[in-house]
Motif scaffolding. Sequence first.
Motif, PDB file in Angstrom:
ATOM      1  N   PHE A   9       0.840  -1.179   0.000  1.00  0.00           N
ATOM      2  CA  PHE A   9       0.000   0.000   0.000  1.00  0.00           C
ATOM      3  C   PHE A   9       0.881   1.237   0.000  1.00  0.00           C
ATOM      4  CE2 PHE A   9      -3.363  -2.802   1.513  1.00  0.00           C
ATOM      5  CZ  PHE A   9      -4.452  -2.283   0.869  1.00  0.00           C
ATOM      6  N   ALA A  10       0.736   2.084  -0.996  1.00  0.00           N
ATOM      7  CA  ALA A  10       1.483   3.336  -1.002  1.00  0.00           C
ATOM      8  C   ALA A  10       0.797   4.344  -0.098  1.00  0.00           C
ATOM      9  CB  ALA A  10       1.571   3.883  -2.426  1.00  0.00           C
ATOM     10  N   GLU A  11      -0.531   4.235   0.023  1.00  0.00           N
ATOM     11  CA  GLU A  11      -1.269   5.185   0.842  1.00  0.00           C
ATOM     12  C   GLU A  11      -1.312   4.720   2.288  1.00  0.00           C
ATOM     13  OE1 GLU A  11      -4.284   2.150  -0.472  1.00  0.00           O
ATOM     14  OE2 GLU A  11      -2.549   3.171  -1.290  1.00  0.00           O
ATOM     15  N   SER A  12      -1.634   5.662   3.161  1.00  0.00           N
ATOM     16  CA  SER A  12      -1.769   5.329   4.571  1.00  0.00           C
ATOM     17  C   SER A  12      -2.921   4.365   4.755  1.00  0.00           C
ATOM     18  CB  SER A  12      -2.021   6.599   5.389  1.00  0.00           C
ATOM     19  OG  SER A  12      -2.466   6.262   6.680  1.00  0.00           O
ATOM     20  N   SER A  13      -2.826   3.528   5.802  1.00  0.00           N
ATOM     21  CA  SER A  13      -3.899   2.582   6.054  1.00  0.00           C
ATOM     22  C   SER A  13      -5.165   3.262   6.534  1.00  0.00           C
ATOM     23  CB  SER A  13      -3.447   1.546   7.090  1.00  0.00           C
ATOM     24  OG  SER A  13      -3.013   2.174   8.260  1.00  0.00           O
ATOM     25  N   THR A  14      -5.126   4.595   6.697  1.00  0.00           N
ATOM     26  CA  THR A  14      -6.348   5.324   7.027  1.00  0.00           C
ATOM     27  C   THR A  14      -7.188   5.569   5.772  1.00  0.00           C
ATOM     28  OG1 THR A  14      -5.205   7.433   6.773  1.00  0.00           O
ATOM     29  CG2 THR A  14      -5.279   6.491   8.980  1.00  0.00           C
ATOM     30  N   ALA A  15      -6.613   5.278   4.607  1.00  0.00           N
ATOM     31  CA  ALA A  15      -7.331   5.530   3.369  1.00  0.00           C
ATOM     32  C   ALA A  15      -8.617   4.718   3.327  1.00  0.00           C
ATOM     33  CB  ALA A  15      -6.452   5.169   2.159  1.00  0.00           C
ATOM     34  N   PHE A  16      -9.596   5.261   2.617  1.00  0.00           N
ATOM     35  CA  PHE A  16     -10.910   4.620   2.543  1.00  0.00           C
ATOM     36  C   PHE A  16     -10.812   3.299   1.802  1.00  0.00           C
ATOM     37  CE2 PHE A  16     -14.806   3.880   0.077  1.00  0.00           C
ATOM     38  CZ  PHE A  16     -15.698   3.728   1.119  1.00  0.00           C
ATOM     39  N   ILE A  17     -11.373   2.265   2.366  1.00  0.00           N
ATOM     40  CA  ILE A  17     -11.449   0.951   1.736  1.00  0.00           C
ATOM     41  C   ILE A  17     -12.921   0.585   1.604  1.00  0.00           C
ATOM     42  CG2 ILE A  17     -10.910  -1.499   1.971  1.00  0.00           C
ATOM     43  CD1 ILE A  17      -8.402  -0.723   3.443  1.00  0.00           C
ATOM     44  N   ALA A  18     -13.379   0.461   0.374  1.00  0.00           N
ATOM     45  CA  ALA A  18     -14.799   0.208   0.140  1.00  0.00           C
ATOM     46  C   ALA A  18     -15.162  -1.215   0.524  1.00  0.00           C
ATOM     47  CB  ALA A  18     -15.123   0.443  -1.332  1.00  0.00           C
ATOM     48  N   GLN A  19     -16.315  -1.355   1.160  1.00  0.00           N
ATOM     49  CA  GLN A  19     -16.828  -2.677   1.470  1.00  0.00           C
ATOM     50  C   GLN A  19     -17.393  -3.296   0.193  1.00  0.00           C
ATOM     51  OE1 GLN A  19     -19.186  -3.334   5.009  1.00  0.00           O
ATOM     52  NE2 GLN A  19     -18.718  -1.274   5.722  1.00  0.00           N
ATOM     53  N   PRO A  20     -17.502  -4.621   0.169  1.00  0.00           N
ATOM     54  CA  PRO A  20     -18.108  -5.257  -1.001  1.00  0.00           C
ATOM     55  C   PRO A  20     -19.547  -4.775  -1.173  1.00  0.00           C
ATOM     56  CG  PRO A  20     -17.865  -6.814   0.828  1.00  0.00           C
ATOM     57  CD  PRO A  20     -17.100  -5.594   1.192  1.00  0.00           C
ATOM     58  N   LYS A  21     -19.975  -4.624  -2.430  1.00  0.00           N
ATOM     59  CA  LYS A  21     -21.324  -4.139  -2.683  1.00  0.00           C
ATOM     60  C   LYS A  21     -22.371  -5.066  -2.075  1.00  0.00           C
ATOM     61  CE  LYS A  21     -20.224  -1.609  -6.929  1.00  0.00           C
ATOM     62  NZ  LYS A  21     -20.479  -1.462  -8.388  1.00  0.00           N
ATOM     63  N   THR A  22     -22.083  -6.356  -2.140  1.00  0.00           N
ATOM     64  CA  THR A  22     -22.982  -7.334  -1.540  1.00  0.00           C
ATOM     65  C   THR A  22     -22.179  -8.257  -0.649  1.00  0.00           C
ATOM     66  OG1 THR A  22     -24.433  -7.284  -3.474  1.00  0.00           O
ATOM     67  CG2 THR A  22     -24.672  -9.144  -1.977  1.00  0.00           C
ATOM     68  N   ALA A  23     -22.527  -8.269   0.623  1.00  0.00           N
ATOM     69  CA  ALA A  23     -21.827  -9.140   1.573  1.00  0.00           C
ATOM     70  C   ALA A  23     -22.621 -10.426   1.744  1.00  0.00           C
ATOM     71  CB  ALA A  23     -21.668  -8.431   2.914  1.00  0.00           C
ATOM     72  N   ARG A  24     -21.916 -11.547   1.702  1.00  0.00           N
ATOM     73  CA  ARG A  24     -22.565 -12.845   1.893  1.00  0.00           C
ATOM     74  C   ARG A  24     -22.654 -13.141   3.384  1.00  0.00           C
ATOM     75  NH1 ARG A  24     -19.299 -13.886  -2.618  1.00  0.00           N
ATOM     76  NH2 ARG A  24     -17.611 -14.627  -1.259  1.00  0.00           N
ATOM     77  N   VAL A  25     -23.872 -13.319   3.876  1.00  0.00           N
ATOM     78  CA  VAL A  25     -24.096 -13.574   5.297  1.00  0.00           C
ATOM     79  C   VAL A  25     -24.863 -14.886   5.437  1.00  0.00           C
ATOM     80  CG1 VAL A  25     -25.154 -12.755   7.428  1.00  0.00           C
ATOM     81  CG2 VAL A  25     -24.104 -11.124   5.852  1.00  0.00           C
ATOM     82  N   ALA A  26     -24.267 -15.814   6.177  1.00  0.00           N
ATOM     83  CA  ALA A  26     -24.922 -17.091   6.443  1.00  0.00           C
ATOM     84  C   ALA A  26     -25.578 -17.040   7.818  1.00  0.00           C
ATOM     85  CB  ALA A  26     -23.914 -18.227   6.384  1.00  0.00           C
ATOM     86  N   ILE A  27     -26.798 -17.513   7.899  1.00  0.00           N
ATOM     87  CA  ILE A  27     -27.539 -17.581   9.156  1.00  0.00           C
ATOM     88  C   ILE A  27     -27.547 -19.031   9.617  1.00  0.00           C
ATOM     89  CG2 ILE A  27     -29.810 -17.287  10.218  1.00  0.00           C
ATOM     90  CD1 ILE A  27     -30.299 -15.006   8.198  1.00  0.00           C
ATOM     91  N   LEU A  28     -27.090 -19.244  10.837  1.00  0.00           N
ATOM     92  CA  LEU A  28     -26.928 -20.603  11.350  1.00  0.00           C
ATOM     93  C   LEU A  28     -27.701 -20.728  12.661  1.00  0.00           C
ATOM     94  CD1 LEU A  28     -25.364 -23.202  10.596  1.00  0.00           C
ATOM     95  CD2 LEU A  28     -23.476 -22.345  11.994  1.00  0.00           C
ATOM     96  N   THR A  29     -28.785 -21.448  12.631  1.00  0.00           N
ATOM     97  CA  THR A  29     -29.654 -21.541  13.809  1.00  0.00           C
ATOM     98  C   THR A  29     -29.951 -23.000  14.153  1.00  0.00           C
ATOM     99  OG1 THR A  29     -31.605 -21.338  12.391  1.00  0.00           O
ATOM    100  CG2 THR A  29     -30.743 -19.309  13.370  1.00  0.00           C
ATOM    101  N   GLN A  30     -30.534 -23.183  15.341  1.00  0.00           N
ATOM    102  CA  GLN A  30     -30.882 -24.533  15.772  1.00  0.00           C
ATOM    103  C   GLN A  30     -32.051 -25.085  14.971  1.00  0.00           C
ATOM    104  OE1 GLN A  30     -29.257 -26.298  18.524  1.00  0.00           O
ATOM    105  NE2 GLN A  30     -27.781 -24.709  18.004  1.00  0.00           N
ATOM    106  N   SER A  31     -33.008 -24.227  14.661  1.00  0.00           N
ATOM    107  CA  SER A  31     -34.198 -24.695  13.942  1.00  0.00           C
ATOM    108  C   SER A  31     -34.399 -23.874  12.676  1.00  0.00           C
ATOM    109  CB  SER A  31     -35.443 -24.554  14.826  1.00  0.00           C
ATOM    110  OG  SER A  31     -35.760 -23.187  15.013  1.00  0.00           O
ATOM    111  N   PRO A  32     -34.970 -24.475  11.615  1.00  0.00           N
ATOM    112  CA  PRO A  32     -35.255 -23.740  10.380  1.00  0.00           C
ATOM    113  C   PRO A  32     -36.183 -22.552  10.614  1.00  0.00           C
ATOM    114  CG  PRO A  32     -35.427 -26.112  10.020  1.00  0.00           C
ATOM    115  CD  PRO A  32     -35.297 -25.916  11.495  1.00  0.00           C
ATOM    116  N   ARG A  33     -37.096 -22.666  11.574  1.00  0.00           N
ATOM    117  CA  ARG A  33     -38.042 -21.579  11.831  1.00  0.00           C
ATOM    118  C   ARG A  33     -37.319 -20.325  12.314  1.00  0.00           C
ATOM    119  NH1 ARG A  33     -40.834 -19.372  16.049  1.00  0.00           N
ATOM    120  NH2 ARG A  33     -42.904 -18.524  15.541  1.00  0.00           N
ATOM    121  N   THR A  34     -36.386 -20.494  13.264  1.00  0.00           N
ATOM    122  CA  THR A  34     -35.636 -19.332  13.748  1.00  0.00           C
ATOM    123  C   THR A  34     -34.831 -18.704  12.612  1.00  0.00           C
ATOM    124  OG1 THR A  34     -35.440 -20.324  15.947  1.00  0.00           O
ATOM    125  CG2 THR A  34     -33.903 -18.556  15.415  1.00  0.00           C
TER     126      THR A  34
END
Length: 466
Positions: free
Chosen positions: A142-167
């Motif tokens: 990185f040539a720039e400081s680590s304070t530079a803006f880093i864009a998040q992914p446009k779509t984040a993949r989130v997995a939901i893990l629960t005990q029951s399918p209903r929850t």
Amino acid sequence: MSVQGTILVLDGTSTNRIMLKVQLTAAWYHVVQGERLHGLAGLLRRTKPDLVLTSQHLPDGTAAEVKKLVMADPDLIDVPVVAIAPQNDKAARLKALSDGLDDVLAHPFKDTFLLARVRSLLRARAETQELQVGTTSHPIGFAESSTAFIAQPKTARVAILTQSPRTGALWQAALSKQTRLALSVHTSLNLRGILSGPVPDAILFEVSANPPNHNLLADLKSRSTTRHTVLIGILEAENAELASEVLDRGADAVCLAGFNTEEVLLRLDNQIARKTRLDQMRASLRRGLVESWVDPLTGLHNRRYAMRAMDQIARQSARSGEGFALMLADLDHFKTINDTFGHIGGDSVLTEAASRMEKTVGSAGFVARIGGEEFLIGLSDTTQAKALTLARSLCNCIRDTPFELPDAPAPIPLTISIGLITTRTAKPLKPHQPAPLERLIKSADTALYDAKSAGRNQVRARQSAA
């Protein structure tokens, strides 16, 4: 007494500061205290804390302003800042998370939960520091400081893990309005969906005491695919002991008192932003490491790699008694190609020659470009006869097929000269007595000069008594 880290405690009420100091000091942390925003910048510079615990409201400022001051110092940009809010103040908790605080703790809290969260945050900071270069805040590449803006992914993949399918379905419905999240639902008894599909950026998992699912965290953290995935635990009740165990087993954050859509979204945003930054730092570090060993033009190893590799080959030979070989190869009359066809033509020839040599050597050793048109070839566990055969094959692979150039009226013939130095198989040396590498390279260079003087397009060999 061993001090594990420095924690800065900020609170306008002295009894609160004293209580936190007692709790943290008992766990062998060094505690520094402050009570207001005024003078904080200097205090941060002097103490260099590893973690900041601050009351949400100071006599002259807020936790959000503390976070901004910490972020303003490049040396402290990765220091977690945690707000302390009143118990059962849901609005204060959400406000702290929305202000970008790394976490918020409800006061009063049990020692076990406080210390578990401190350990978790310090582990996270240590992970970031390991990706830093030296004592600066600039990751490799990185040539720039680590304070530079880093864009998040446009779509984040989130997995939901629960005990029951209903929850899981309920949580999915609550989060489904957020188009930036790609949601998938799984049950804790069947991880196949998570482990076989696209790697999630984050996993929201239901924390259950009966039956316990603590081994789930160890499983996810041990796998290469999910090792860096954000893990956020959702507890149905205010169970400090259970939350502490979840944090110590690797969770990045926990939500107490059940699933709250706004809190979950804020924690996802904060944690995924951090993960994105670390992922880019890891990628930058990998690029930097590759670039430090690879010649950018030909894709071969470079001189730095060659010296390290030959040193290792020599040391291995000293232990085993097996012979090894070192070759220096130089393309004959290469300057004429550069003068006639320019550096673009010369680069094309170098790239093709490198590819041919690498293919010819194969798994027998390595090829490195160590100069303009000069190459070093290292072979382990070999004899002079075998090395000579391979060296002649290298001459053939360059000479037998002329080089095609776009601006050349006909293919360009080219040859290569090689100086070879081999070691005799002898009684194994002590590990600290490898063949002196500089002497071997000098001998190979002399052999190369002999090959050039004898008319080029040939191999001249010498043998060392290493």
